[in-house]
Motif scaffolding. Structure first.
Motif, short mmCIF file in Angstrom:
data_model
loop_
_atom_site.label_atom_id
_atom_site.label_comp_id
_atom_site.label_asym_id
_atom_site.label_seq_id
_atom_site.Cartn_x
_atom_site.Cartn_y
_atom_site.Cartn_z
N GLU A 44 -0.15 0.18 0.38
CA GLU A 44 0.01 0.76 1.72
C GLU A 44 -0.22 -0.28 2.80
OE1 GLU A 44 -2.73 4.03 1.55
OE2 GLU A 44 -1.17 5.42 0.85
N ALA A 45 -1.19 -1.15 2.60
CA ALA A 45 -1.46 -2.21 3.58
C ALA A 45 -0.28 -3.19 3.64
CB ALA A 45 -2.75 -2.94 3.22
N ARG A 46 0.27 -3.52 2.47
CA ARG A 46 1.40 -4.45 2.42
C ARG A 46 2.62 -3.84 3.12
NH1 ARG A 46 1.30 -5.07 -2.73
NH2 ARG A 46 2.86 -3.51 -3.24
N VAL A 47 2.90 -2.59 2.85
CA VAL A 47 4.06 -1.92 3.44
C VAL A 47 3.89 -1.75 4.95
CG1 VAL A 47 5.34 0.25 3.52
CG2 VAL A 47 4.80 -0.79 1.33
N SER A 48 2.70 -1.36 5.38
CA SER A 48 2.50 -1.13 6.81
C SER A 48 2.45 -2.42 7.61
CB SER A 48 1.23 -0.32 7.04
OG SER A 48 0.10 -1.06 6.65
N SER A 49 2.23 -3.56 6.95
CA SER A 49 2.20 -4.84 7.67
C SER A 49 3.60 -5.38 7.94
CB SER A 49 1.40 -5.87 6.88
OG SER A 49 2.10 -6.25 5.71
N ARG A 50 4.59 -4.82 7.30
CA ARG A 50 5.98 -5.27 7.48
C ARG A 50 6.73 -4.30 8.39
NH1 ARG A 50 7.11 -6.39 1.13
NH2 ARG A 50 5.63 -8.08 0.91
#
Length: 81
Positions: A44-50
């Motif tokens: 979720e952190a990876r997806v929301s950072s993009r």
């Protein structure tokens, strides 16, 4: 609504806690669920950072839910009347 009020009266005015919720919370603390939740949160952190991505965390969510529900399945039936 009447059933809920009857449960509250039987419990001295306190609403009865759902055993399923309690067992789920307990199961979320086991090692397998903790690892699956960590993977989900990392995704979720990876997806929301993009800003533009097609990646979703569906598999990670399913892995977490599967681990938790597997634990719950073995414990929840002890609470049925």
């Amino acid at each position: 609504m009447v059933l809920q009020e009857e449960k509250m009266l039987a419990n001295g005015g306190e609403p009865e806690e759902d055993p399923l919720t309690t067992v789920r919370e307990q199961c979320e603390q086991i090692e397998k669920c903790v690892k699956a939740r960590a993977e989900l949160e990392l995704c979720e952190a990876r997806v929301s950072s993009r800003s533009h991505t097609e990646e979703e965390c569906t598999q990670e969510l399913f892995d977490f839910l599967h681990a938790r529900d597997h634990c719950v399945a073995h414990k929840v039936f002890k609470h049925l009347k």
